[in-house]
Structure formats: structure tokens, C-alpha cells
Design a protein around this motif. Structure first.
Motif, PDB file in Angstrom:
ATOM      1  N   GLY A 200       0.827  -1.205   0.000  1.00 60.35           N
ATOM      2  CA  GLY A 200       0.000   0.000   0.000  1.00 60.35           C
ATOM      3  C   GLY A 200       0.859   1.251   0.000  1.00 60.35           C
ATOM      4  N   TRP A 201       1.947   1.224   0.773  1.00 63.65           N
ATOM      5  CA  TRP A 201       2.858   2.368   0.776  1.00 63.65           C
ATOM      6  C   TRP A 201       3.472   2.555  -0.605  1.00 63.65           C
ATOM      7  CZ3 TRP A 201       8.095   2.706  -0.275  1.00 63.65           C
ATOM      8  CH2 TRP A 201       8.676   3.942   0.010  1.00 63.65           C
ATOM      9  N   ARG A 202       3.847   1.454  -1.240  1.00 58.61           N
ATOM     10  CA  ARG A 202       4.432   1.557  -2.582  1.00 58.61           C
ATOM     11  C   ARG A 202       3.418   2.080  -3.595  1.00 58.61           C
ATOM     12  NH1 ARG A 202       7.607  -1.924   0.126  1.00 58.61           N
ATOM     13  NH2 ARG A 202       9.791  -2.074  -0.553  1.00 58.61           N
ATOM     14  N   ALA A 203       2.158   1.726  -3.418  1.00 58.89           N
ATOM     15  CA  ALA A 203       1.116   2.263  -4.295  1.00 58.89           C
ATOM     16  C   ALA A 203       0.992   3.775  -4.111  1.00 58.89           C
ATOM     17  CB  ALA A 203      -0.220   1.576  -4.016  1.00 58.89           C
ATOM     18  N   MET A 204       1.105   4.230  -2.872  1.00 60.17           N
ATOM     19  CA  MET A 204       1.088   5.671  -2.611  1.00 60.17           C
ATOM     20  C   MET A 204       2.229   6.358  -3.340  1.00 60.17           C
ATOM     21  SD  MET A 204       0.198   5.791   1.471  1.00 60.17           S
ATOM     22  CE  MET A 204       0.414   7.581   1.536  1.00 60.17           C
ATOM     23  N   ARG A 205       3.399   5.755  -3.312  1.00 61.45           N
ATOM     24  CA  ARG A 205       4.544   6.336  -3.998  1.00 61.45           C
ATOM     25  C   ARG A 205       4.338   6.353  -5.506  1.00 61.45           C
ATOM     26  NH1 ARG A 205       7.969   9.370  -2.181  1.00 61.45           N
ATOM     27  NH2 ARG A 205       9.636   8.507  -3.485  1.00 61.45           N
ATOM     28  N   ARG A 206       3.817   5.242  -6.020  1.00 63.37           N
ATOM     29  CA  ARG A 206       3.657   5.128  -7.479  1.00 63.37           C
ATOM     30  C   ARG A 206       2.680   6.157  -8.016  1.00 63.37           C
ATOM     31  NH1 ARG A 206       4.859   1.654 -11.448  1.00 63.37           N
ATOM     32  NH2 ARG A 206       3.435   1.441 -13.205  1.00 63.37           N
ATOM     33  N   PHE A 207       1.581   6.368  -7.298  1.00 60.64           N
ATOM     34  CA  PHE A 207       0.563   7.312  -7.757  1.00 60.64           C
ATOM     35  C   PHE A 207       0.755   8.713  -7.176  1.00 60.64           C
ATOM     36  CE2 PHE A 207      -1.468   3.118  -8.210  1.00 60.64           C
ATOM     37  CZ  PHE A 207      -1.798   3.178  -9.561  1.00 60.64           C
ATOM     38  N   LEU A 218      -4.300   6.649   7.576  1.00 58.36           N
ATOM     39  CA  LEU A 218      -5.353   6.040   6.764  1.00 58.36           C
ATOM     40  C   LEU A 218      -4.869   4.730   6.160  1.00 58.36           C
ATOM     41  CD1 LEU A 218      -8.153   6.185   5.483  1.00 58.36           C
ATOM     42  CD2 LEU A 218      -7.157   7.564   3.634  1.00 58.36           C
ATOM     43  N   LEU A 219      -3.617   4.701   5.719  1.00 58.60           N
ATOM     44  CA  LEU A 219      -3.054   3.471   5.179  1.00 58.60           C
ATOM     45  C   LEU A 219      -3.038   2.362   6.221  1.00 58.60           C
ATOM     46  CD1 LEU A 219      -1.536   1.846   3.016  1.00 58.60           C
ATOM     47  CD2 LEU A 219       0.588   2.920   3.830  1.00 58.60           C
ATOM     48  N   ALA A 220      -2.669   2.696   7.456  1.00 58.44           N
ATOM     49  CA  ALA A 220      -2.645   1.696   8.532  1.00 58.44           C
ATOM     50  C   ALA A 220      -4.038   1.137   8.791  1.00 58.44           C
ATOM     51  CB  ALA A 220      -2.073   2.317   9.804  1.00 58.44           C
ATOM     52  N   TRP A 262      -2.826  -6.412  15.167  1.00 58.81           N
ATOM     53  CA  TRP A 262      -1.368  -6.345  15.154  1.00 58.81           C
ATOM     54  C   TRP A 262      -0.873  -5.594  13.921  1.00 58.81           C
ATOM     55  CZ3 TRP A 262       0.819  -7.001  19.517  1.00 58.81           C
ATOM     56  CH2 TRP A 262       0.344  -7.937  20.440  1.00 58.81           C
ATOM     57  N   VAL A 263      -1.556  -5.795  12.795  1.00 59.22           N
ATOM     58  CA  VAL A 263      -1.195  -5.048  11.587  1.00 59.22           C
ATOM     59  C   VAL A 263      -1.441  -3.554  11.800  1.00 59.22           C
ATOM     60  CG1 VAL A 263      -1.811  -4.655   9.163  1.00 59.22           C
ATOM     61  CG2 VAL A 263      -1.561  -6.987  10.027  1.00 59.22           C
ATOM     62  N   LEU A 264      -2.564  -3.227  12.446  1.00 59.52           N
ATOM     63  CA  LEU A 264      -2.853  -1.824  12.735  1.00 59.52           C
ATOM     64  C   LEU A 264      -1.777  -1.227  13.634  1.00 59.52           C
ATOM     65  CD1 LEU A 264      -4.702   0.652  12.618  1.00 59.52           C
ATOM     66  CD2 LEU A 264      -5.961  -0.297  14.573  1.00 59.52           C
ATOM     67  N   LEU A 268       0.664   1.829  12.547  1.00 61.92           N
ATOM     68  CA  LEU A 268       0.660   3.116  13.244  1.00 61.92           C
ATOM     69  C   LEU A 268       2.071   3.644  13.494  1.00 61.92           C
ATOM     70  CD1 LEU A 268      -2.217   2.627  15.845  1.00 61.92           C
ATOM     71  CD2 LEU A 268      -2.252   3.993  13.753  1.00 61.92           C
ATOM     72  N   LEU A 269       3.069   2.766  13.362  1.00 68.24           N
ATOM     73  CA  LEU A 269       4.445   3.236  13.509  1.00 68.24           C
ATOM     74  C   LEU A 269       4.809   4.223  12.403  1.00 68.24           C
ATOM     75  CD1 LEU A 269       6.269  -0.107  14.425  1.00 68.24           C
ATOM     76  CD2 LEU A 269       5.714   1.790  15.959  1.00 68.24           C
ATOM     77  N   MET A 270       4.202   4.055  11.226  1.00 67.88           N
ATOM     78  CA  MET A 270       4.543   4.937  10.102  1.00 67.88           C
ATOM     79  C   MET A 270       4.129   6.385  10.360  1.00 67.88           C
ATOM     80  SD  MET A 270       4.048   2.608   6.666  1.00 67.88           S
ATOM     81  CE  MET A 270       2.298   2.282   6.931  1.00 67.88           C
ATOM     82  N   PRO A 271       2.868   6.663  10.697  1.00 63.68           N
ATOM     83  CA  PRO A 271       2.541   8.059  10.999  1.00 63.68           C
ATOM     84  C   PRO A 271       3.260   8.585  12.237  1.00 63.68           C
ATOM     85  CG  PRO A 271       0.671   6.625  11.512  1.00 63.68           C
ATOM     86  CD  PRO A 271       1.661   5.810  10.733  1.00 63.68           C
ATOM     87  N   ALA A 272       3.533   7.698  13.203  1.00 67.79           N
ATOM     88  CA  ALA A 272       4.262   8.141  14.401  1.00 67.79           C
ATOM     89  C   ALA A 272       5.670   8.584  14.031  1.00 67.79           C
ATOM     90  CB  ALA A 272       4.304   7.009  15.423  1.00 67.79           C
ATOM     91  N   ILE A 273       6.346   7.798  13.185  1.00 70.44           N
ATOM     92  CA  ILE A 273       7.702   8.162  12.752  1.00 70.44           C
ATOM     93  C   ILE A 273       7.666   9.447  11.941  1.00 70.44           C
ATOM     94  CG2 ILE A 273       9.616   7.457  11.274  1.00 70.44           C
ATOM     95  CD1 ILE A 273       9.040   4.570  12.097  1.00 70.44           C
ATOM     96  N   ALA A 274       6.640   9.573  11.068  1.00 74.20           N
ATOM     97  CA  ALA A 274       6.513  10.784  10.250  1.00 74.20           C
ATOM     98  C   ALA A 274       6.300  12.016  11.126  1.00 74.20           C
ATOM     99  CB  ALA A 274       5.370  10.622   9.259  1.00 74.20           C
ATOM    100  N   LEU A 275       5.515  11.864  12.184  1.00 74.06           N
ATOM    101  CA  LEU A 275       5.295  12.990  13.089  1.00 74.06           C
ATOM    102  C   LEU A 275       6.574  13.384  13.806  1.00 74.06           C
ATOM    103  CD1 LEU A 275       1.835  12.132  14.692  1.00 74.06           C
ATOM    104  CD2 LEU A 275       2.382  14.177  13.342  1.00 74.06           C
ATOM    105  N   VAL A 276       7.312  12.384  14.294  1.00 75.02           N
ATOM    106  CA  VAL A 276       8.559  12.672  15.006  1.00 75.02           C
ATOM    107  C   VAL A 276       9.559  13.323  14.065  1.00 75.02           C
ATOM    108  CG1 VAL A 276      10.536  11.633  16.168  1.00 75.02           C
ATOM    109  CG2 VAL A 276       8.225  10.848  16.692  1.00 75.02           C
ATOM    110  N   ARG A 277       9.662  12.792  12.858  1.00 72.90           N
ATOM    111  CA  ARG A 277      10.595  13.369  11.898  1.00 72.90           C
ATOM    112  C   ARG A 277      10.216  14.805  11.556  1.00 72.90           C
ATOM    113  NH1 ARG A 277      10.686  12.000   5.626  1.00 72.90           N
ATOM    114  NH2 ARG A 277       8.974  13.475   5.854  1.00 72.90           N
ATOM    115  N   GLY A 278       8.886  15.032  11.374  1.00 74.62           N
ATOM    116  CA  GLY A 278       8.433  16.376  11.040  1.00 74.62           C
ATOM    117  C   GLY A 278       8.702  17.373  12.147  1.00 74.62           C
TER     118      GLY A 278
END
Length: 310
Positions: A200-207, A218-220, A262-264, A268-278
Motif C-alpha cells: 500500500g505504501w508503494r502504491a502511494m509512492r507510485r501514484f 489512513l493506510l494503517a 497487530w497489523v494496525l 501506526l508506527l509509520m505516521p508516528a515516525i513521520a510525526l517525530v521526523r516532522g
């Protein structure tokens, strides 16, 4: 001293960088790669694998091959979302690790068949899940043997085409995982859910969809819903269990937590990392001099998203 002698002698020590210096990141990942093998070897030596130790080893090596395959596919998202370019140096090591555990998986199956190769070949040819797993293994070996710098130079653009087969190989490996699990497919469902999340992340990148904390959130959520749907579909097709019962089990927390949750949690690590990085990213926008007109910075090639990579 040994580390500095390794490069001139041509010894490819996996914990060294290209300059022959110790890389703590590569060392940590190398230790993580061999840890399951060391644990399984010790458990076998101590007779702690149950009544059928070889069968336990077959299952464990196959499961770790799938896990490390998912780890390797997570390198690109981690690099982009966390803005951590150095993590790319361990992707090749993870790929080789996947191949090693997969080869061990087949070798142990041959041992379980008393090394009667004719029987091994016959079983692979006649049993669909073994055929699928063997095709995935051949693909992993092909990717592993062409992971060297020389192969990259010799194959040129064809190298990228070949290594994009990793996605097909991952699907085959997951199907093999599902079919051999038979009754309880919680672990295969979780692995498949993580794969859907990564794709799903790769689809986001592709489009060229925006990669913001809200979109990653939302992806999570979508990944978790897809995982729940996949689990319900599998049980419905394989055992006739009504999909409504499987979906309802995701809301019953009196028993084991279902794979979708568990997948959720992982997603959720992805938006958390994005927030910390931002929040930590410094503002590199040059400030105009007093009285100077404000200008919108021109869009350069560096601002364009890179194409999806393995």
C-alpha cells in the motif's frame, strides 16, 4: 586490526562498510539475522523442539524466511518515512538472509524425507503448496546470486527488472505459508497483512499520493481492514466458517488478539515516525533579507518523488 585486514584479503565480512570500517548498524542487523538460527540450533541440541524436532525446524526456518523477506521490503518505507538513508546498507544482507533460511527450509525437508531425493522431487511435483514454495525458493536463489556489485554492473537495467520479481516471490511465499499452515492461519494472515501494508505504501509512492501523517494513518487503518477481510475470506473458503463470525472475532478481546489489530499497531508506527521526523526537521528555508521581496522557491528535480524501489 582484523577488520582492516579483511578488505585487502578479500574477505567479505558482513559487519564492515565499503571502506573496511566497522558499521554498528550492519553488525546489529547481522546479529539479528543469525540469532534465530543460533536459537534453533541450541534448541535442537538441547532436545527442546518437541517430539518432531525436524518438523519444528522446517516450520521455523520457513517462517523466518518470510519474516526477513518482509523486513527487507520494509527498508524502503523506513528510509523514506524516517529519512534514514543509511538503512539501505543492510538491504542486501537481509536478502541473503532470506535466501539462506529458505534454502535451510528445503534442506531440512529433504532430511525429513531421509534424503531420498526422488521422493523429495516427487512430493514437490505432486503437492501444490510444495510446488509454489519451490518456485519461490528458485526466485530467491536467483535474486541472491545476482545481488553482488558485479552482477549489478553486468545486468545493467535488467537487474532492476529481475529484482522487482521480489514482489511476486513474496506472494508465492505467503500462499505457501497459508497452505502449509492448514488450520490456524493467524501467523500467515499477520504476515500477509504486513505485506499489504508495505505494498500500500508503494502504491502511494507510485501514484504520487501525499505521504503525510494523516495519509499514513489512513493506510494503517485500510491495511488492518484488508487483513480482517483476508482472514474472513480464507476461513470461509478453506473451512466454511461464516465470514461474519470471523469478522466478529476481531471485536472480541476475551481471546487472542486477531492479526488485524497487530497489523494496525505496526502500521501506526509509520505516521508516528513521520510525526517525530516532522517535529525534529530543521527549517532550511532561507530567510529573505529585510525589505527583500518574498519568492517561492523553484521546484527542482530533488523535490520529485523517487520511483518505488525494492
Amino acid at each position: 586490526m582484523i577488520d582492516r585486514l579483511a578488505v585487502p584479503l578479500g574477505i567479505p565480512l558482513p559487519w564492515l562498510d565499503r571502506a573496511g570500517r566497522l558499521s554498528w548498524l550492519k553488525l546489529a542487523v547481522f546479529l539479528a539475522c543469525i540469532a534465530p538460527a543460533l536459537y534453533l540450533a541450541a534448541a535442537f541440541r538441547l532436545d527442546a523442539l518437541g517430539a518432531k524436532p525436524i518438523t519444528a525446524l522446517i516450520h521455523a526456518t520457513g517462517e523466518w524466511a518470510v519474516r526477513f523477506l518482509l523486513f527487507s521490503l520494509a527498508i524502503s518505507p523506513l528510509r523514506r518515512i524516517a529519512d534514514w538513508g543509511k538503512v539501505l546498507v543492510v538491504r542486501r544482507m537481509l536478502g541473503i538472509t532470506v535466501m539462506a533460511y529458505a534454502v535451510a527450509h528445503l534442506a531440512l525437508y529433504a532430511v525429513d524425507q531421509n534424503l531420498v531425493l526422488t521422493k523429495v522431487v516427487t512430493e514437490i511435483a505432486l503437492r501444490l503448496y510444495l510446488t509454489i514454495g519451490f518456485v519461490a525458493l528458485i526466485g530467491l536463489i536467483a535474486l541472491g546470486l545476482t545481488s553482488t556489485d558485479a552482477a549489478i554492473r553486468n545486468l545493467g537495467p535488467n537487474w532492476h527488472r529481475l529484482h522487482r520479481l521480489v514482489y511476486t516471490i513474496a506472494v508465492l511465499a505467503l500462499v505457501h505459508y497459508f497452505l502449509q499452515s492448514k488450520i490456524d492461519v493467524s501467523d500467515p494472515v499477520f504476515s500477509a497483512g504486513l505485506f499489504l501494508l508495505l505494498m500500500g505504501w508503494r502504491a502511494m509512492r507510485r501514484f504520487k499520493l501525499p505521504e503525510r501523517p494523516w495519509s499514513l494513518l489512513l493506510l494503517a487503518i485500510l491495511g488492518a481492514l484488508a487483513t480482517a477481510g483476508l482472514e474472513a475470506a480464507w476461513y470461509g473458503l478453506a473451512s466454511g466458517v461464516p465470514a461474519s463470525l470471523v469478522l466478529a472475532a476481531n471485536l472480541d478481546f476475551s481471546g487472542p488478539i486477531r492479526p488485524a489489530w497487530w497489523v494496525l499497531a505496526t502500521g501506526l508506527l509509520m505516521p508516528a515516525i513521520a510525526l517525530v521526523r516532522g517535529s525534529r526537521a530543521p527549517d532550511r528555508t532561507p530567510r529573505p533579507a529585510a525589505g527583500a521581496p518574498r519568492r517561492t522557491p523553484a521546484k527542482t528535480a530533488l523535490s520529485e518523488p523517487l520511483s518505488p524501489s525494492v
